[in-house]
Design a protein around this motif. Sequence first.
Motif, mmCIF file in Angstrom:
data_model
loop_
_atom_site.group_PDB
_atom_site.id
_atom_site.type_symbol
_atom_site.label_atom_id
_atom_site.label_comp_id
_atom_site.label_asym_id
_atom_site.label_seq_id
_atom_site.Cartn_x
_atom_site.Cartn_y
_atom_site.Cartn_z
ATOM 1 N N SER A 146 44.957 38.112 46.112
ATOM 2 C CA SER A 146 44.525 36.798 46.597
ATOM 3 C C SER A 146 43.238 36.377 45.901
ATOM 4 O O SER A 146 42.336 37.193 45.678
ATOM 5 C CB SER A 146 44.317 36.835 48.117
ATOM 6 N N ILE A 147 43.171 35.097 45.561
ATOM 7 C CA ILE A 147 42.040 34.561 44.814
ATOM 8 C C ILE A 147 41.779 33.128 45.272
ATOM 9 O O ILE A 147 42.724 32.379 45.534
ATOM 10 C CB ILE A 147 42.302 34.637 43.288
ATOM 11 N N ALA A 148 40.499 32.775 45.380
ATOM 12 C CA ALA A 148 40.117 31.423 45.788
ATOM 13 C C ALA A 148 39.280 30.774 44.688
ATOM 14 O O ALA A 148 38.351 31.395 44.154
ATOM 15 C CB ALA A 148 39.327 31.461 47.093
ATOM 16 N N PHE A 149 39.636 29.545 44.366
ATOM 17 C CA PHE A 149 38.947 28.776 43.336
ATOM 18 C C PHE A 149 38.195 27.602 43.942
ATOM 19 O O PHE A 149 38.739 26.896 44.806
ATOM 20 C CB PHE A 149 39.963 28.158 42.356
ATOM 21 N N PRO A 150 36.996 27.301 43.438
ATOM 22 C CA PRO A 150 36.354 26.036 43.771
ATOM 23 C C PRO A 150 36.895 24.962 42.817
ATOM 24 O O PRO A 150 37.726 25.258 41.949
ATOM 25 C CB PRO A 150 34.873 26.319 43.487
ATOM 26 N N ASN A 151 36.410 23.758 42.952
ATOM 27 C CA ASN A 151 36.784 22.675 42.036
ATOM 28 C C ASN A 151 35.880 22.786 40.801
ATOM 29 O O ASN A 151 34.814 22.192 40.752
ATOM 30 C CB ASN A 151 36.645 21.316 42.716
ATOM 31 N N ILE A 152 36.321 23.542 39.815
ATOM 32 C CA ILE A 152 35.502 23.871 38.646
ATOM 33 C C ILE A 152 35.156 22.627 37.832
ATOM 34 O O ILE A 152 36.017 21.805 37.549
ATOM 35 C CB ILE A 152 36.228 24.913 37.770
ATOM 36 N N SER A 153 33.881 22.526 37.480
ATOM 37 C CA SER A 153 33.307 21.489 36.599
ATOM 38 C C SER A 153 33.177 20.106 37.221
ATOM 39 O O SER A 153 32.731 19.184 36.553
ATOM 40 C CB SER A 153 34.074 21.371 35.266
ATOM 41 N N THR A 154 33.560 19.935 38.491
ATOM 42 C CA THR A 154 33.544 18.586 39.072
ATOM 43 C C THR A 154 32.219 18.218 39.729
ATOM 44 O O THR A 154 32.055 17.090 40.176
ATOM 45 C CB THR A 154 34.673 18.410 40.105
ATOM 46 N N LEU A 202 42.882 26.898 46.693
ATOM 47 C CA LEU A 202 42.010 25.897 46.099
ATOM 48 C C LEU A 202 41.061 25.478 47.214
ATOM 49 O O LEU A 202 41.458 24.795 48.159
ATOM 50 C CB LEU A 202 42.818 24.717 45.567
ATOM 51 N N CYS A 203 39.833 25.940 47.117
ATOM 52 C CA CYS A 203 38.838 25.736 48.163
ATOM 53 C C CYS A 203 38.018 24.494 47.827
ATOM 54 O O CYS A 203 37.187 24.516 46.912
ATOM 55 C CB CYS A 203 37.946 26.972 48.272
ATOM 56 N N THR A 236 32.788 32.286 52.502
ATOM 57 C CA THR A 236 33.228 32.872 53.772
ATOM 58 C C THR A 236 34.672 33.365 53.735
ATOM 59 O O THR A 236 35.143 33.943 54.713
ATOM 60 C CB THR A 236 33.096 31.854 54.925
ATOM 61 N N LEU A 237 35.369 33.132 52.632
ATOM 62 C CA LEU A 237 36.796 33.451 52.572
ATOM 63 C C LEU A 237 37.035 34.950 52.391
ATOM 64 O O LEU A 237 36.411 35.601 51.556
ATOM 65 C CB LEU A 237 37.467 32.674 51.443
ATOM 66 N N ASN A 238 37.978 35.454 53.174
ATOM 67 C CA ASN A 238 38.348 36.862 53.119
ATOM 68 C C ASN A 238 39.543 37.012 52.176
ATOM 69 O O ASN A 238 40.696 37.052 52.600
ATOM 70 C CB ASN A 238 38.662 37.380 54.523
ATOM 71 N N VAL A 239 39.246 37.072 50.885
ATOM 72 C CA VAL A 239 40.248 37.206 49.831
ATOM 73 C C VAL A 239 39.805 38.332 48.897
ATOM 74 O O VAL A 239 38.670 38.809 48.980
ATOM 75 C CB VAL A 239 40.412 35.888 49.032
ATOM 76 N N ASP A 240 40.693 38.747 48.020
ATOM 77 C CA ASP A 240 40.313 39.789 47.068
ATOM 78 C C ASP A 240 39.204 39.310 46.134
ATOM 79 O O ASP A 240 38.296 40.076 45.804
ATOM 80 C CB ASP A 240 41.519 40.252 46.259
ATOM 81 N N ALA A 241 39.290 38.056 45.681
ATOM 82 C CA ALA A 241 38.267 37.532 44.769
ATOM 83 C C ALA A 241 38.043 36.052 45.017
ATOM 84 O O ALA A 241 38.986 35.313 45.309
ATOM 85 C CB ALA A 241 38.677 37.742 43.317
ATOM 86 N N ILE A 242 36.792 35.651 44.880
ATOM 87 C CA ILE A 242 36.477 34.233 44.801
ATOM 88 C C ILE A 242 36.020 33.959 43.377
ATOM 89 O O ILE A 242 35.497 34.842 42.697
ATOM 90 C CB ILE A 242 35.402 33.775 45.818
ATOM 91 N N VAL A 243 36.262 32.747 42.930
ATOM 92 C CA VAL A 243 35.854 32.353 41.591
ATOM 93 C C VAL A 243 34.549 31.580 41.698
ATOM 94 O O VAL A 243 34.404 30.688 42.539
ATOM 95 C CB VAL A 243 36.948 31.508 40.905
ATOM 96 N N ASN A 244 33.621 31.949 40.854
ATOM 97 C CA ASN A 244 32.340 31.281 40.779
ATOM 98 C C ASN A 244 32.356 30.323 39.596
ATOM 99 O O ASN A 244 32.584 30.741 38.469
ATOM 100 C CB ASN A 244 31.225 32.315 40.603
ATOM 101 N N ALA A 245 32.107 29.053 39.863
ATOM 102 C CA ALA A 245 31.947 28.064 38.801
ATOM 103 C C ALA A 245 30.523 28.233 38.272
ATOM 104 O O ALA A 245 29.586 27.590 38.723
ATOM 105 C CB ALA A 245 32.180 26.660 39.339
ATOM 106 N N ALA A 246 30.370 29.155 37.332
ATOM 107 C CA ALA A 246 29.063 29.594 36.859
ATOM 108 C C ALA A 246 28.595 28.808 35.638
ATOM 109 O O ALA A 246 29.359 28.056 35.035
ATOM 110 C CB ALA A 246 29.141 31.085 36.514
ATOM 111 N N ASN A 247 27.344 29.047 35.286
ATOM 112 C CA ASN A 247 26.851 28.564 34.004
ATOM 113 C C ASN A 247 26.922 29.737 33.019
ATOM 114 O O ASN A 247 27.228 30.859 33.399
ATOM 115 C CB ASN A 247 25.438 27.980 34.120
ATOM 116 N N GLU A 248 26.641 29.491 31.761
ATOM 117 C CA GLU A 248 26.843 30.509 30.727
ATOM 118 C C GLU A 248 25.947 31.732 30.885
ATOM 119 O O GLU A 248 26.271 32.802 30.390
ATOM 120 C CB GLU A 248 26.686 29.902 29.331
ATOM 121 N N THR A 249 24.829 31.616 31.595
ATOM 122 C CA THR A 249 23.941 32.769 31.770
ATOM 123 C C THR A 249 24.471 33.734 32.824
ATOM 124 O O THR A 249 24.126 34.916 32.815
ATOM 125 C CB THR A 249 22.531 32.348 32.195
ATOM 126 N N LEU A 250 25.264 33.239 33.768
ATOM 127 C CA LEU A 250 25.755 33.976 34.941
ATOM 128 C C LEU A 250 24.626 34.401 35.883
ATOM 129 O O LEU A 250 24.818 35.249 36.748
ATOM 130 C CB LEU A 250 26.573 35.213 34.550
#
Length: 170
Positions: A110-118, A151-152, A13-27
């Motif tokens: 602007s960029i938003a990150f989730p808590n990657i790998s947690t 840090l979202c 829901t964040l209005n930023v230029d980019a959000i980061v997806n904590a993805a798996n290797e296949t995307l």
Amino acid sequence: MAEIKIVVADITTLNVDAIVNAANETLLGGGGVDGAIHAAAGRGLLAECRLLGGCRTGEAKITGGHLLPARYVIHTVGPVWHGGSQGEAQLLAAAYANSLKLAQEYGLRSIAFPNISTGVYGYPADKAAVIALQSLRATLAQCPAIDTVILCCFSEQAALLYRSLAAADS
């Protein structure tokens, strides 16, 4: 240098230029944050991800945001926790750093990150938070275009952990 904000929110829901997806290797989508981003972005995201050929752990790739408020999604693959002896810290730091560098390359502010790998990848939240903050601070010096990093967090407990670490470092 960019301001680092710590929030509890739904990253989709964040209005930023980019959000980061904590993805798996296949995307190609998955559970947790990855599944939520794919669901919110719509089928166009999956179609675009199919063209990328996956992503290695610690690296990052970019797509459009499709139906998200964010213009872009930066997909990064964090490490699965194996006890800390298989280079997990370096790979997690690289996931944050490479995401920032990609945002800089695209001129994003602007960029938003989730808590990657947690989540399902099992990285201990306290160790991951330290690495996230260290990597972001070290890399932001090379990314003058970026003025806001969010840090979202998925819970108030996670946000408190990040806030206490950020306060101790300042």
